[in-house]
Design a protein around this motif. Structure first.
Motif, PDB file in Angstrom:
ATOM      1  N   THR A 165      17.407 -39.791 -73.684  1.00  0.00           N
ATOM      2  CA  THR A 165      17.510 -38.615 -74.525  1.00  0.00           C
ATOM      3  C   THR A 165      18.889 -38.580 -75.185  1.00  0.00           C
ATOM      4  OG1 THR A 165      16.264 -37.531 -72.785  1.00  0.00           O
ATOM      5  CG2 THR A 165      17.059 -36.145 -74.558  1.00  0.00           C
ATOM      6  N   ASP A 166      18.893 -38.313 -76.468  1.00  0.00           N
ATOM      7  CA  ASP A 166      20.168 -38.166 -77.179  1.00  0.00           C
ATOM      8  C   ASP A 166      20.842 -36.886 -76.710  1.00  0.00           C
ATOM      9  OD1 ASP A 166      22.186 -37.611 -78.981  1.00  0.00           O
ATOM     10  OD2 ASP A 166      21.075 -38.431 -80.685  1.00  0.00           O
ATOM     11  N   PRO A 167      22.086 -36.981 -76.129  1.00  0.00           N
ATOM     12  CA  PRO A 167      22.734 -35.778 -75.575  1.00  0.00           C
ATOM     13  C   PRO A 167      23.047 -34.735 -76.642  1.00  0.00           C
ATOM     14  CG  PRO A 167      24.226 -37.678 -75.550  1.00  0.00           C
ATOM     15  CD  PRO A 167      22.885 -38.196 -75.931  1.00  0.00           C
ATOM     16  N   ARG A 168      23.034 -35.144 -77.938  1.00  0.00           N
ATOM     17  CA  ARG A 168      23.335 -34.157 -78.979  1.00  0.00           C
ATOM     18  C   ARG A 168      22.112 -33.292 -79.304  1.00  0.00           C
ATOM     19  NH1 ARG A 168      25.615 -38.659 -82.869  1.00  0.00           N
ATOM     20  NH2 ARG A 168      23.729 -39.484 -81.913  1.00  0.00           N
ATOM     21  N   GLN A 169      20.906 -33.795 -78.924  1.00  0.00           N
ATOM     22  CA  GLN A 169      19.683 -33.002 -79.149  1.00  0.00           C
ATOM     23  C   GLN A 169      19.697 -31.772 -78.233  1.00  0.00           C
ATOM     24  OE1 GLN A 169      16.364 -33.921 -80.608  1.00  0.00           O
ATOM     25  NE2 GLN A 169      17.423 -35.356 -81.955  1.00  0.00           N
ATOM     26  N   PRO A 170      19.115 -30.633 -78.698  1.00  0.00           N
ATOM     27  CA  PRO A 170      18.992 -29.482 -77.780  1.00  0.00           C
ATOM     28  C   PRO A 170      18.144 -29.873 -76.561  1.00  0.00           C
ATOM     29  CG  PRO A 170      17.673 -29.137 -79.782  1.00  0.00           C
ATOM     30  CD  PRO A 170      18.489 -30.372 -79.996  1.00  0.00           C
ATOM     31  N   VAL A 171      18.547 -29.362 -75.383  1.00  0.00           N
ATOM     32  CA  VAL A 171      17.826 -29.706 -74.152  1.00  0.00           C
ATOM     33  C   VAL A 171      16.387 -29.199 -74.247  1.00  0.00           C
ATOM     34  CG1 VAL A 171      17.720 -29.370 -71.663  1.00  0.00           C
ATOM     35  CG2 VAL A 171      19.936 -29.643 -72.796  1.00  0.00           C
ATOM     36  N   SER A 172      15.441 -30.081 -74.074  1.00  0.00           N
ATOM     37  CA  SER A 172      14.031 -29.701 -74.188  1.00  0.00           C
ATOM     38  C   SER A 172      13.532 -29.087 -72.882  1.00  0.00           C
ATOM     39  CB  SER A 172      13.194 -30.942 -74.513  1.00  0.00           C
ATOM     40  OG  SER A 172      11.843 -30.677 -74.281  1.00  0.00           O
ATOM     41  N   ARG A 173      12.705 -28.050 -73.000  1.00  0.00           N
ATOM     42  CA  ARG A 173      12.088 -27.438 -71.811  1.00  0.00           C
ATOM     43  C   ARG A 173      10.809 -28.198 -71.437  1.00  0.00           C
ATOM     44  NH1 ARG A 173      14.620 -24.100 -68.765  1.00  0.00           N
ATOM     45  NH2 ARG A 173      12.783 -22.813 -68.355  1.00  0.00           N
ATOM     46  N   GLU A 174      10.410 -29.096 -72.297  1.00  0.00           N
ATOM     47  CA  GLU A 174       9.123 -29.784 -72.084  1.00  0.00           C
ATOM     48  C   GLU A 174       8.965 -30.417 -70.704  1.00  0.00           C
ATOM     49  OE1 GLU A 174       6.983 -28.426 -74.674  1.00  0.00           O
ATOM     50  OE2 GLU A 174       6.077 -30.344 -74.122  1.00  0.00           O
ATOM     51  N   PRO A 175       9.936 -31.289 -70.299  1.00  0.00           N
ATOM     52  CA  PRO A 175       9.708 -31.962 -69.014  1.00  0.00           C
ATOM     53  C   PRO A 175       9.533 -30.978 -67.859  1.00  0.00           C
ATOM     54  CG  PRO A 175      11.497 -33.006 -70.207  1.00  0.00           C
ATOM     55  CD  PRO A 175      11.167 -31.743 -70.931  1.00  0.00           C
ATOM     56  N   GLN A 176      10.313 -29.880 -67.878  1.00  0.00           N
ATOM     57  CA  GLN A 176      10.185 -28.923 -66.783  1.00  0.00           C
ATOM     58  C   GLN A 176       8.832 -28.217 -66.804  1.00  0.00           C
ATOM     59  OE1 GLN A 176      13.458 -26.106 -66.352  1.00  0.00           O
ATOM     60  NE2 GLN A 176      12.145 -24.862 -65.014  1.00  0.00           N
ATOM     61  N   GLN A 177       8.405 -27.854 -68.025  1.00  0.00           N
ATOM     62  CA  GLN A 177       7.083 -27.220 -68.140  1.00  0.00           C
ATOM     63  C   GLN A 177       5.984 -28.174 -67.685  1.00  0.00           C
ATOM     64  OE1 GLN A 177       6.526 -25.700 -72.108  1.00  0.00           O
ATOM     65  NE2 GLN A 177       8.116 -24.142 -71.847  1.00  0.00           N
ATOM     66  N   GLU A 178       6.151 -29.441 -68.056  1.00  0.00           N
ATOM     67  CA  GLU A 178       5.166 -30.454 -67.685  1.00  0.00           C
ATOM     68  C   GLU A 178       5.128 -30.619 -66.160  1.00  0.00           C
ATOM     69  OE1 GLU A 178       2.868 -31.789 -69.163  1.00  0.00           O
ATOM     70  OE2 GLU A 178       2.338 -33.610 -68.065  1.00  0.00           O
ATOM     71  N   ARG A 179       6.344 -30.645 -65.548  1.00  0.00           N
ATOM     72  CA  ARG A 179       6.407 -30.763 -64.085  1.00  0.00           C
ATOM     73  C   ARG A 179       5.718 -29.577 -63.412  1.00  0.00           C
ATOM     74  NH1 ARG A 179      11.639 -32.477 -64.429  1.00  0.00           N
ATOM     75  NH2 ARG A 179      12.455 -30.433 -63.895  1.00  0.00           N
ATOM     76  N   SER A 180       5.966 -28.400 -63.971  1.00  0.00           N
ATOM     77  CA  SER A 180       5.371 -27.183 -63.413  1.00  0.00           C
ATOM     78  C   SER A 180       3.838 -27.237 -63.516  1.00  0.00           C
ATOM     79  CB  SER A 180       5.916 -25.973 -64.176  1.00  0.00           C
ATOM     80  OG  SER A 180       5.266 -24.803 -63.763  1.00  0.00           O
ATOM     81  N   ARG A 181       3.371 -27.725 -64.652  1.00  0.00           N
ATOM     82  CA  ARG A 181       1.922 -27.834 -64.859  1.00  0.00           C
ATOM     83  C   ARG A 181       1.321 -28.810 -63.849  1.00  0.00           C
ATOM     84  NH1 ARG A 181      -1.810 -30.625 -67.144  1.00  0.00           N
ATOM     85  NH2 ARG A 181      -0.416 -32.343 -67.663  1.00  0.00           N
ATOM     86  N   LEU A 182       2.020 -29.923 -63.627  1.00  0.00           N
ATOM     87  CA  LEU A 182       1.516 -30.936 -62.701  1.00  0.00           C
ATOM     88  C   LEU A 182       1.504 -30.415 -61.250  1.00  0.00           C
ATOM     89  CD1 LEU A 182       3.094 -34.218 -64.124  1.00  0.00           C
ATOM     90  CD2 LEU A 182       0.674 -33.528 -64.161  1.00  0.00           C
TER      91      LEU A 182
END
Lengths: 216, 216
Positions: A2-19
């Protein structure tokens, strides 16, 4: 990376929660089908799923919340398996009736049905649980009926198809119950063949014959 | 008054013992049907029946002994109710088929079935209990099948009657399950009417017609 300059995405955490949620639901179905109602508490299921008790309680604060979500999952599983097969039904009328009956029976003979059966048995002596599951059960029954009618009589040609779909589903439920304690597949195949022949006699009128297939 | 010179009879004590056993069995069926599997322990049932724990344990030293005796009682009740009615079946073939189907359905829609369902649900996750009840279940299934065949086809005229009796009993079991959480009698009456008409079309061949009765 992940490019550190990109805003931190909530996606992986949401995906983990879904799983995690999905894993808890699968473990609950497994617990119910194999170890019965008493094995399906939030704490026991968390341990079974390898999820911390806190994380499990974040998803399902109460046993009621867990059981409600599980039944939703079970009913979704039961109808989606059926609808996938029904989307590719054979054109031949006799084969289509046989496939429609097979599908209805398959709904009630998997681990999902065995899990649901444990909830029903518990609800028989628990009015609060009963009130919780009756509307879900009703919604599921309507969906299963609608699918079975569409499979038996896709062009709406037979006025009896609605009532025959109803009998098919009640029979399938009875066959599911007969399969909970021992493998009933051999006897069931014969019952299904008899019923399929009787349905075909009404929904696929043959030229002057309504005999059943030869016995064993 | 008993003549004191007569030898003391064991009869009244034996009779009291028989009545206590019967009361314990009835209380267990009631406990299972209304309060579920967990309510059917020897201690809880003794209290429910107003029998001392010692007396209850004299009759049923273990929960297994109690549950085995209860299933025997349940299966006896289920078959004896059916056989009483079947002894007085109407002569008219169509009426006889309707009565035979009604009887099969009645087997699975009483408190006895609700009690048995709790034992089945518990046995699904208890291999020892399962081994205990499978032979009894098998014996019951044979008796119910034999009775239904005799009712549908008393003169053995229809080779299909054995297989139709099988479907009838599986359908009846499914209808019983649908009745455990709410009163399903209205919907059930329609399913039974549809099935009775289909059976009559095979076992009571009408002059060139096999239509179902009009819908609701």
């Amino acid at each position: 990376m992940t490019d550190p300059r990109q805003p931190v995405s909530r996606e992986p955490q949401q995906e983990r929660s879904r799983l995690t949620r999905e894993r808890l639901l699968r473990s609950t179905i497994d617990a119910l089908a194999h170890d019965g109602w008493s094995a399906a508490t939030v704490a026991a299921v968390a341990m079974r799923a390898g999820v911390s008790r806190g994380a499990a309680q974040h998803h399902f604060p109460t046993r009621e919340a867990l059981i409600t979500a599980v039944l939703e999952q079970v009913f979704d599983d039961m109808t989606s398996t059926a609808s996938t097969t029904l989307a590719a039904l054979p054109d031949d009328e006799t084969e289509r009736v046989a496939a429609a009956v097979d599908r209805a029976v398959a709904i009630y003979t998997g681990p999902q049905f065995k899990a649901a059966l444990q909830v029903w048995a518990a609800a028989a002596s628990d009015p609060a649980l009963r009130e919780l599951i009756l509307p879900m059960e009703d919604k599921f029954a309507r969906a299963a009926h609608q699918m079975t009618v569409a499979a038996l009589d896709p062009d709406g040609r037979y006025p009896d198809s609605r009532r025959i779909a109803q009998v098919t589903l009640d029979l399938a439920r009875g066959l599911g119950l007969a399969d909970t304690l021992s493998d009933d597949s051999k006897r069931r195949a014969q019952v299904v063949a008899t019923w399929t022949a009787m349905v075909s006699a009404v929904l696929v009128p043959p030229p002057g014959s309504q005999s059943l297939p030869p016995g064993p």
